[in-house]
Each structure stands twice: as structure tokens, then as C-alpha cells.
Design a protein around this motif. Sequence first.
Motif, short mmCIF file in Angstrom:
data_model
loop_
_atom_site.label_atom_id
_atom_site.label_comp_id
_atom_site.label_asym_id
_atom_site.label_seq_id
_atom_site.Cartn_x
_atom_site.Cartn_y
_atom_site.Cartn_z
N SER A 93 7.86 -143.32 6.64
CA SER A 93 8.59 -143.56 7.89
C SER A 93 10.00 -144.05 7.63
CB SER A 93 7.83 -144.57 8.76
OG SER A 93 6.54 -144.09 9.07
N THR A 94 10.49 -143.84 6.41
CA THR A 94 11.83 -144.26 6.01
C THR A 94 12.65 -143.02 5.70
OG1 THR A 94 10.97 -146.30 5.06
CG2 THR A 94 13.17 -145.62 4.38
N ALA A 95 13.82 -142.88 6.31
CA ALA A 95 14.68 -141.73 6.08
C ALA A 95 15.41 -141.85 4.75
CB ALA A 95 15.69 -141.59 7.22
N ASN A 96 15.92 -140.71 4.27
CA ASN A 96 16.77 -140.68 3.08
C ASN A 96 16.08 -141.29 1.85
OD1 ASN A 96 19.10 -139.62 4.55
ND2 ASN A 96 19.15 -141.66 5.48
N LEU A 97 14.84 -140.90 1.67
CA LEU A 97 14.04 -141.43 0.58
C LEU A 97 13.71 -140.29 -0.39
CD1 LEU A 97 12.83 -144.26 -0.02
CD2 LEU A 97 10.68 -143.41 0.94
N THR A 98 13.77 -140.58 -1.70
CA THR A 98 13.44 -139.59 -2.72
C THR A 98 12.25 -140.07 -3.54
OG1 THR A 98 15.70 -138.77 -2.90
CG2 THR A 98 14.27 -138.38 -4.78
N LEU A 99 11.22 -139.23 -3.65
CA LEU A 99 10.07 -139.50 -4.52
C LEU A 99 10.02 -138.40 -5.58
CD1 LEU A 99 9.16 -140.75 -1.61
CD2 LEU A 99 6.90 -140.75 -2.64
N VAL A 100 9.94 -138.81 -6.84
CA VAL A 100 9.96 -137.82 -7.91
C VAL A 100 9.03 -138.25 -9.04
CG1 VAL A 100 12.01 -138.91 -8.92
CG2 VAL A 100 11.47 -136.54 -9.49
N SER A 101 8.30 -137.30 -9.58
CA SER A 101 7.50 -137.56 -10.78
C SER A 101 8.45 -137.62 -11.97
CB SER A 101 6.48 -136.45 -10.98
OG SER A 101 5.85 -136.56 -12.24
N SER A 102 8.29 -138.62 -12.82
CA SER A 102 9.21 -138.79 -13.94
C SER A 102 9.11 -137.64 -14.94
CB SER A 102 8.94 -140.12 -14.65
OG SER A 102 7.63 -140.16 -15.17
N SER A 103 7.92 -137.03 -15.05
CA SER A 103 7.72 -135.84 -15.87
C SER A 103 7.10 -134.78 -14.98
CB SER A 103 6.79 -136.13 -17.05
OG SER A 103 7.34 -137.12 -17.90
N PRO A 104 7.69 -133.58 -14.93
CA PRO A 104 7.18 -132.57 -14.00
C PRO A 104 5.68 -132.36 -14.11
CG PRO A 104 9.23 -131.83 -14.97
CD PRO A 104 8.86 -133.10 -15.70
N HIS A 105 4.99 -132.58 -12.98
CA HIS A 105 3.57 -132.30 -12.79
C HIS A 105 2.65 -133.21 -13.60
CE1 HIS A 105 5.59 -128.17 -12.27
NE2 HIS A 105 5.54 -128.79 -11.10
N LYS A 106 3.21 -134.30 -14.15
CA LYS A 106 2.39 -135.27 -14.87
C LYS A 106 1.88 -136.38 -13.96
CE LYS A 106 2.85 -133.30 -18.91
NZ LYS A 106 1.70 -132.64 -19.57
N ALA A 107 2.53 -136.57 -12.82
CA ALA A 107 2.01 -137.49 -11.81
C ALA A 107 1.14 -136.67 -10.87
CB ALA A 107 3.14 -138.18 -11.07
N VAL A 141 12.96 -136.33 0.16
CA VAL A 141 12.85 -135.38 -0.95
C VAL A 141 11.63 -135.74 -1.79
CG1 VAL A 141 13.98 -134.43 -2.99
CG2 VAL A 141 15.36 -135.04 -0.98
N ILE A 142 10.78 -134.73 -2.08
CA ILE A 142 9.60 -134.95 -2.90
C ILE A 142 9.56 -133.86 -3.97
CG2 ILE A 142 7.09 -135.13 -2.94
CD1 ILE A 142 7.23 -136.09 -0.06
N LYS A 143 9.57 -134.29 -5.25
CA LYS A 143 9.75 -133.33 -6.35
C LYS A 143 8.79 -133.60 -7.50
CE LYS A 143 13.93 -132.54 -7.77
NZ LYS A 143 15.33 -132.76 -8.25
N ASN A 144 8.35 -132.50 -8.11
CA ASN A 144 7.75 -132.50 -9.46
C ASN A 144 6.32 -133.02 -9.54
OD1 ASN A 144 10.22 -131.54 -10.27
ND2 ASN A 144 10.85 -133.40 -11.32
N PHE A 145 5.59 -133.12 -8.42
CA PHE A 145 4.23 -133.63 -8.44
C PHE A 145 3.20 -132.51 -8.59
CE2 PHE A 145 6.55 -137.00 -6.28
CZ PHE A 145 6.02 -138.14 -6.87
N ASP A 146 2.03 -132.86 -9.07
CA ASP A 146 0.84 -132.01 -9.03
C ASP A 146 -0.05 -132.60 -7.95
OD1 ASP A 146 -1.54 -130.68 -9.37
OD2 ASP A 146 -1.64 -130.94 -11.54
N ILE A 147 -0.18 -131.88 -6.83
CA ILE A 147 -0.84 -132.44 -5.64
C ILE A 147 -2.08 -131.61 -5.34
CG2 ILE A 147 -0.49 -133.20 -3.28
CD1 ILE A 147 2.55 -132.84 -3.78
N ARG A 148 -3.23 -132.28 -5.36
CA ARG A 148 -4.52 -131.60 -5.24
C ARG A 148 -5.25 -132.07 -3.99
NH1 ARG A 148 -6.23 -132.46 -11.64
NH2 ARG A 148 -4.25 -131.66 -12.50
N GLY A 149 -5.68 -131.12 -3.19
CA GLY A 149 -6.32 -131.46 -1.92
C GLY A 149 -7.82 -131.54 -2.00
#
Length: 361
Positions: free
Chosen positions: A65-79, A96-104
Amino acid sequence: MQKTKIVILVVLTVLFTLRAAAGSASAATIYVEPGDSIQRAVNNAQPGDTIIVKPGTYNGDIEISTANLTLVSSSPHKAIIKAKNNAFNIYESNVVIKNFDIRGPGKYSGVCFLFSRIESTNGAFYCTVQNNKISNFSIGADVGFYMNSGSEHILNNDIFNCQTGIYAFDLMFETLTVSGNRITNCDNGLYLIDAPCIVTNNYFNNTVNINAPEGVECIFNTTKTAGKNIVGGPYRGGNYWATPSGRSFSQTHSDKNGDGFADEPYILGNSIDYLPLISLKPPVAAFSASPTSGKAPLKVKFTDRSTSLPTSWKWSFGDGYYSTAKNPVHKYGKAGKYTVSLEVKNKKGSNKTTYNYISVK
């Protein structure tokens, strides 16, 4: 009077500079270690902050619920994020959300990215989802529903084994950008209802790639632009259209000139992909020469006629000389018959051809 104006201008300049510096200084970088909570980091973050998540496995159902926020995995797809329901519920803009491995939780359960709005927020507009692996959700990214969200950028993700890769409904005056994604093994690649989109350089291989019950009016290609496309070709334009049956447009249409595009456009409802992609194939070497005979010294121009856009050339002129030019000119100084060979390569392979070609008297 003039001096007063100058002083005012200087003061205003200083104030703006201080404000900009303060805004920059207030942005923080927050690290999440294995065993920590991503949600706790999000709750403690301020607009402009970056949250860097270290390799590990984390819970989903994260609410932003916070604008202008960036979440990124430090190593691509390792988080890795394992969601029991939704992975991310995003209620504010410019996230912005980048580089995660997200499993449902399963192919017909949960939403990976739900862009929406709750009473205390403004809605999730202009957000970016980039370079994530997204699997086993009912919907990979859910955008729209009147003015709850829009203008999202879904870029360079691998979305697979979902019921629907990307769902967009009633974007009003907003535009969804979908580019550089590989959307595969889904029941629906894109499900679009009243959703203007820009869809370019994606790889689709699903039971149904575009499901648009009310028709689709989107942009499905850019102009032809030099640069590696998603199936390895040398130009960007439209999208690659495949199905598991192997009988979709890009799998069955020809590319006679080898430029990486089908020889005809792909019609999708009310829209057209004018530059649908075709997979790059290994080259087939071929060449011509002029003249092929004459008196020494004989200057011969060689012209590459190979298909499938080779990126390198190796000529052997039969007299101990070589060239790596595409269309070389070679001078034969002595009488004789010379065997010429050409080897060409691209990212898919190589091919060589040889001719007993040049006769010098």
C-alpha cells in the motif's frame, strides 16, 4: 529591483536543490535475509525505498500500500516466494517487482500479481513486473477493473502453467504493455476484455494465446528494429505464436527471405500482427561469383547468397588465401582451376558449401 529578483531566484534555486537532496537522501535500501518477512519490510518502507531480498524461500500474500516502492531479488530467481493464495496484492502506483521465482498454490488457484485498490489507496497504476518466473496460479497478472489499476508494464517474465497468463479487464483509458515475456503451458495466454494493450516480442505457446470475448483491438508489433528478438532472430517486430499442437501461425508459416518474420501478417480479431516472428534456423550456405573464368590476373567478386541470416562468413579461395568478409573481392594471380568454399554461421548453427568454381588462364 533587479537585484531583488536575482536574490529571489537564488533563494528559490537553493530551496529546490535542498528539497531534491532531501528527497534523494530519504530513500532507503532495506535488506531481507532468509527467515525474515518480506511483508514486514514492506510495512516499514517509505515511498522511494528499495527492498532487496536475499536468496531463500519466503511467504506470499504480500500486500503493498506504499507507492514508488521497488522489490528486487538480489540474485535473479534465487529468492523464491511460495504463495498459499495470492503472491502480491498491489494497491498503489509505481511499484516495481523484479527477479523473483514466484510459485502459486496450483494452476487454478490464486493470483500472482493482483493490481487493485482498497479504500485507503489510490489504485495500482504504472507498476512494473520484470524478469520474474511465475508459475502455478490461476492468473499470472490481473490488471484493470475500471479505475483500480492500469498502465502496467509486464516485461521479460517467464509465465507458465497458469490458467491465464495475463488477465486485463476494463482498463478505461489506460494501456497495458506486455513485452519480452515467455507465456507457455497456460489455458489462456492473454485474456482481454475492453483492454487496450501494446503486445510485442513475446513468445506465446498456450492452448489459446489470445482469449478476447468482445474482440481485441491492440498493437501487436513495433516497426522492424535491429536487435535480438525473443526467438533469436536479428530483428524485433511482432510476437511468436505457437500452440502445444505445433500448428499455430509461427510454427506453420514460411519466412522465404530469412529475416525472422513470416511472409504474411497474422490477423487477431480486429487487430493484426504485421511482423509475426519465425524461429531462426541454421543457415544454408550459397554464393555466386563474377567472373568465373578469365586471364590472370583475374579479379573476382564473390557474393553471399546464404539463407537464414548468417552472422559470420569464412571464405577459402583455393589458392591459400582466406576472407571473413560477407562479399569479398579476390585477385587470382596464377593460371589454374580453384576450388572455393564458404562456411557460414548464426546462433542456430553452421553450414559449408564448396564449388570447383574459378578457372584462370
